[in-house]
Design a protein around this motif. Structure first.
Motif, PDB file in Angstrom:
ATOM      1  N   ASP A  59      55.806 -59.085  30.490  1.00 17.64           N
ATOM      2  CA  ASP A  59      57.003 -59.923  30.525  1.00 17.64           C
ATOM      3  C   ASP A  59      58.265 -59.076  30.416  1.00 17.64           C
ATOM      4  O   ASP A  59      59.246 -59.306  31.138  1.00 17.64           O
ATOM      5  N   LEU A  60      58.230 -58.072  29.516  1.00 18.54           N
ATOM      6  CA  LEU A  60      59.395 -57.204  29.370  1.00 18.54           C
ATOM      7  C   LEU A  60      59.618 -56.394  30.642  1.00 18.54           C
ATOM      8  O   LEU A  60      60.765 -56.177  31.063  1.00 18.54           O
ATOM      9  N   GLU A  61      58.543 -55.961  31.276  1.00 22.08           N
ATOM     10  CA  GLU A  61      58.667 -55.228  32.540  1.00 22.08           C
ATOM     11  C   GLU A  61      59.292 -56.111  33.615  1.00 22.08           C
ATOM     12  O   GLU A  61      60.148 -55.669  34.389  1.00 22.08           O
ATOM     13  N   ALA A  62      58.876 -57.379  33.649  1.00 31.96           N
ATOM     14  CA  ALA A  62      59.448 -58.312  34.620  1.00 31.96           C
ATOM     15  C   ALA A  62      60.940 -58.512  34.368  1.00 31.96           C
ATOM     16  O   ALA A  62      61.736 -58.600  35.310  1.00 31.96           O
ATOM     17  N   ARG A  63      61.314 -58.566  33.085  1.00 30.76           N
ATOM     18  CA  ARG A  63      62.737 -58.716  32.744  1.00 30.76           C
ATOM     19  C   ARG A  63      63.540 -57.490  33.192  1.00 30.76           C
ATOM     20  O   ARG A  63      64.628 -57.623  33.767  1.00 30.76           O
ATOM     21  N   ALA A  64      63.009 -56.316  32.918  1.00 29.48           N
ATOM     22  CA  ALA A  64      63.712 -55.095  33.313  1.00 29.48           C
ATOM     23  C   ALA A  64      63.838 -55.014  34.828  1.00 29.48           C
ATOM     24  O   ALA A  64      64.892 -54.624  35.351  1.00 29.48           O
ATOM     25  N   THR A  65      62.786 -55.399  35.534  1.00 27.99           N
ATOM     26  CA  THR A  65      62.822 -55.382  36.997  1.00 27.99           C
ATOM     27  C   THR A  65      63.854 -56.376  37.521  1.00 27.99           C
ATOM     28  O   THR A  65      64.610 -56.077  38.454  1.00 27.99           O
ATOM     29  N   GLU A  66      63.888 -57.554  36.908  1.00 30.86           N
ATOM     30  CA  GLU A  66      64.845 -58.580  37.322  1.00 30.86           C
ATOM     31  C   GLU A  66      66.282 -58.093  37.144  1.00 30.86           C
ATOM     32  O   GLU A  66      67.129 -58.277  38.023  1.00 30.86           O
ATOM     33  N   TRP A  67      66.543 -57.462  36.015  1.00 35.31           N
ATOM     34  CA  TRP A  67      67.891 -56.972  35.757  1.00 35.31           C
ATOM     35  C   TRP A  67      68.201 -55.727  36.595  1.00 35.31           C
ATOM     36  O   TRP A  67      69.348 -55.497  36.967  1.00 35.31           O
ATOM     37  N   GLY A  68      67.189 -54.922  36.852  1.00 36.25           N
ATOM     38  CA  GLY A  68      67.404 -53.710  37.631  1.00 36.25           C
ATOM     39  C   GLY A  68      67.643 -53.974  39.106  1.00 36.25           C
ATOM     40  O   GLY A  68      68.326 -53.208  39.781  1.00 36.25           O
ATOM     41  N   HIS A  69      67.073 -55.058  39.611  1.00 36.76           N
ATOM     42  CA  HIS A  69      67.245 -55.416  41.014  1.00 36.76           C
ATOM     43  C   HIS A  69      68.217 -56.591  41.091  1.00 36.76           C
ATOM     44  O   HIS A  69      67.852 -57.725  41.421  1.00 36.76           O
ATOM     45  N   TRP A  70      69.449 -56.304  40.779  1.00 37.47           N
ATOM     46  CA  TRP A  70      70.461 -57.352  40.646  1.00 37.47           C
ATOM     47  C   TRP A  70      71.814 -56.767  41.048  1.00 37.47           C
ATOM     48  O   TRP A  70      72.226 -55.721  40.545  1.00 37.47           O
ATOM     49  N   ASP A  71      72.491 -57.457  41.927  1.00 39.41           N
ATOM     50  CA  ASP A  71      73.784 -56.958  42.410  1.00 39.41           C
ATOM     51  C   ASP A  71      74.776 -56.723  41.267  1.00 39.41           C
ATOM     52  O   ASP A  71      75.575 -55.773  41.321  1.00 39.41           O
ATOM     53  N   GLU A  72      74.745 -57.591  40.246  1.00 40.21           N
ATOM     54  CA  GLU A  72      75.694 -57.466  39.136  1.00 40.21           C
ATOM     55  C   GLU A  72      75.515 -56.126  38.414  1.00 40.21           C
ATOM     56  O   GLU A  72      76.497 -55.433  38.109  1.00 40.21           O
ATOM     57  N   ALA A  73      74.265 -55.775  38.140  1.00 40.45           N
ATOM     58  CA  ALA A  73      73.993 -54.504  37.460  1.00 40.45           C
ATOM     59  C   ALA A  73      74.275 -53.326  38.389  1.00 40.45           C
ATOM     60  O   ALA A  73      74.787 -52.278  37.960  1.00 40.45           O
ATOM     61  N   TYR A  74      73.931 -53.487  39.639  1.00 38.90           N
ATOM     62  CA  TYR A  74      74.170 -52.445  40.649  1.00 38.90           C
ATOM     63  C   TYR A  74      75.657 -52.113  40.736  1.00 38.90           C
ATOM     64  O   TYR A  74      76.059 -50.939  40.702  1.00 38.90           O
ATOM     65  N   ASP A  75      76.488 -53.139  40.778  1.00 42.43           N
ATOM     66  CA  ASP A  75      77.934 -52.925  40.848  1.00 42.43           C
ATOM     67  C   ASP A  75      78.475 -52.355  39.541  1.00 42.43           C
ATOM     68  O   ASP A  75      79.421 -51.555  39.557  1.00 42.43           O
ATOM     69  N   TYR A  76      77.875 -52.743  38.437  1.00 47.57           N
ATOM     70  CA  TYR A  76      78.327 -52.238  37.134  1.00 47.57           C
ATOM     71  C   TYR A  76      78.156 -50.722  37.058  1.00 47.57           C
ATOM     72  O   TYR A  76      79.062 -49.994  36.621  1.00 47.57           O
ATOM     73  N   VAL A  77      77.010 -50.227  37.481  1.00 50.88           N
ATOM     74  CA  VAL A  77      76.762 -48.789  37.446  1.00 50.88           C
ATOM     75  C   VAL A  77      77.715 -48.061  38.393  1.00 50.88           C
ATOM     76  O   VAL A  77      78.160 -46.942  38.100  1.00 50.88           O
ATOM     77  N   ARG A  78      78.071 -48.692  39.469  1.00 47.60           N
ATOM     78  CA  ARG A  78      78.977 -48.091  40.451  1.00 47.60           C
ATOM     79  C   ARG A  78      80.441 -48.267  40.050  1.00 47.60           C
ATOM     80  O   ARG A  78      81.340 -47.862  40.787  1.00 47.60           O
ATOM     81  N   GLY A  79      80.691 -48.857  38.878  1.00 45.56           N
ATOM     82  CA  GLY A  79      82.055 -49.012  38.383  1.00 45.56           C
ATOM     83  C   GLY A  79      82.829 -50.145  38.989  1.00 45.56           C
ATOM     84  O   GLY A  79      84.075 -50.189  38.892  1.00 45.56           O
ATOM     85  N   LYS A  80      82.149 -51.121  39.601  1.00 52.36           N
ATOM     86  CA  LYS A  80      82.832 -52.219  40.279  1.00 52.36           C
ATOM     87  C   LYS A  80      82.672 -53.561  39.575  1.00 52.36           C
ATOM     88  O   LYS A  80      83.074 -54.586  40.118  1.00 52.36           O
ATOM     89  N   ASN A  81      82.035 -53.550  38.423  1.00 55.49           N
ATOM     90  CA  ASN A  81      81.838 -54.816  37.694  1.00 55.49           C
ATOM     91  C   ASN A  81      81.950 -54.537  36.202  1.00 55.49           C
ATOM     92  O   ASN A  81      80.964 -54.551  35.478  1.00 55.49           O
ATOM     93  N   ARG A  82      83.147 -54.296  35.744  1.00 54.54           N
ATOM     94  CA  ARG A  82      83.363 -53.897  34.349  1.00 54.54           C
ATOM     95  C   ARG A  82      83.096 -55.026  33.356  1.00 54.54           C
ATOM     96  O   ARG A  82      82.916 -54.776  32.169  1.00 54.54           O
ATOM     97  N   SER A  83      83.078 -56.252  33.822  1.00 60.44           N
ATOM     98  CA  SER A  83      82.833 -57.386  32.919  1.00 60.44           C
ATOM     99  C   SER A  83      81.348 -57.717  32.789  1.00 60.44           C
ATOM    100  O   SER A  83      80.983 -58.705  32.165  1.00 60.44           O
ATOM    101  N   PHE A  84      80.500 -56.879  33.376  1.00 68.25           N
ATOM    102  CA  PHE A  84      79.055 -57.155  33.382  1.00 68.25           C
ATOM    103  C   PHE A  84      78.493 -57.352  31.975  1.00 68.25           C
ATOM    104  O   PHE A  84      77.757 -58.304  31.714  1.00 68.25           O
ATOM    105  N   ILE A  85      78.837 -56.466  31.062  1.00 71.59           N
ATOM    106  CA  ILE A  85      78.291 -56.537  29.705  1.00 71.59           C
ATOM    107  C   ILE A  85      78.764 -57.798  29.006  1.00 71.59           C
ATOM    108  O   ILE A  85      77.969 -58.518  28.372  1.00 71.59           O
ATOM    109  N   GLU A  86      80.070 -58.103  29.132  1.00 69.20           N
ATOM    110  CA  GLU A  86      80.616 -59.275  28.455  1.00 69.20           C
ATOM    111  C   GLU A  86      80.025 -60.574  28.989  1.00 69.20           C
ATOM    112  O   GLU A  86      79.784 -61.512  28.237  1.00 69.20           O
ATOM    113  N   THR A  87      79.763 -60.620  30.277  1.00 66.62           N
ATOM    114  CA  THR A  87      79.261 -61.859  30.867  1.00 66.62           C
ATOM    115  C   THR A  87      77.735 -61.977  30.815  1.00 66.62           C
ATOM    116  O   THR A  87      77.202 -63.068  30.620  1.00 66.62           O
TER     117      THR A  87
END
Length: 258
Positions: free
Chosen positions: A59-87
């Motif tokens: 289940d934890l692996e599925a959660r990590a995969t879900e979050w890892g394959h997500w545009d919001e997280a992808y943009d956050y790492v690239r510096g384009k979604n600074r509100s990712f953590i707050e939201t």
């Protein structure tokens, strides 16, 4: 005593001895059958317990995969979604799911986010340096970072003297159209609430023992028959396959006692 009485006494003695032998033979056979049934039930319950623990990991692996394959997280790492953590990791109301530590890194393993859920406030606070180093310097985690073909990793890790479920995933866009830009790691504690959840699921009373480092116990599954109960134990390995956690339980010998 005449011959007739002697013969009758001899026949009675032989017949009684024969009945005794037959009774003893069948008793042993029945007891052996009972013991085999109890052993089978214990083995099935041990398998269910190990499966329940594996389900937490999956289940934890599925959660990590879900979050890892997500545009919001992808943009956050690239510096384009600074509100990712707050939201996305807003813990003011409730956690998005049950986790203890979270790490987000870019492709060069530079730390972008390093936090943990505080036990009392349930807020996301900076992760302790020692814990962060333990996670990131783990050989299996390092191997995952270097493996260009791997996208996920999950298992158990030792942090201090406690086990943690851990899952890591590469970070990419939702449709996986672009190369990964980083990594996300979640851990989950083997907390009291999780133990209760597993206990209710398997209808057993498991005991959890943290094994010492370099433990040499290679018997991953064991069932021992005692006079009044059955003892079962299984070894759950860490990410590298080394023994980390022993789970065990006792079952009364209800069939045998009858």
């Amino acid at each position: 005593m005449d011959l007739r009485l002697k013969t009758a006494a001899t026949v009675t003695t032989v017949f009684s001895a024969l009945l005794g032998a037959i009774y003893a033979l069948f008793s042993d056979m029945i007891l052996s059958e009972f013991a085999a049934i109890e052993h089978q039930r214990t083995a099935q319950n041990l398998s269910r317990l190990i499966e329940a623990i594996s389900n937490v990991q999956e289940d934890l692996e599925a959660r990590a995969t879900e979050w890892g394959h997500w545009d919001e997280a992808y943009d956050y790492v690239r510096g384009k979604n600074r509100s990712f953590i707050e939201t996305s990791l807003d813990t003011s109301s409730s956690l998005p799911f049950d986790f203890r530590e979270v790490l987000i890194l870019d492709k060069q393993q530079r730390i972008i986010l390093s936090g943990e859920i505080a036990a009392e406030s349930q807020e996301l606070v900076p992760l302790a340096e020692e814990t962060r180093s333990t996670i990131l310097m783990d050989q299996s985690i390092q191997a995952f970072f270097q493996d260009k073909e791997a996208s996920t990793l999950s298992g158990l890790i030792r942090i201090g003297d406690t086990p943690r479920f851990i899952a890591a995933s590469t970070i990419t866009d939702t449709k996986e159209q672009f190369p990964p830009v980083g990594f996300i790691i979640f851990t989950r504690e083997l907390s009291t609430n999780l133990k209760i959840k597993i206990e209710n699921q398997v209808k057993l009373h498991p005991l959890y023992t943290i094994l010492p480092r370099n433990h040499l116990d290679v018997e991953r599954l064991a069932i021992i028959t005692h006079k009044v109960d059955m003892e079962a134990s299984g070894i759950v390995p860490d990410l590298a396959g080394a023994p980390l956690l022993r789970v065990s339980f006792f079952m009364p010998r209800e069939i045998y006692s009858q």
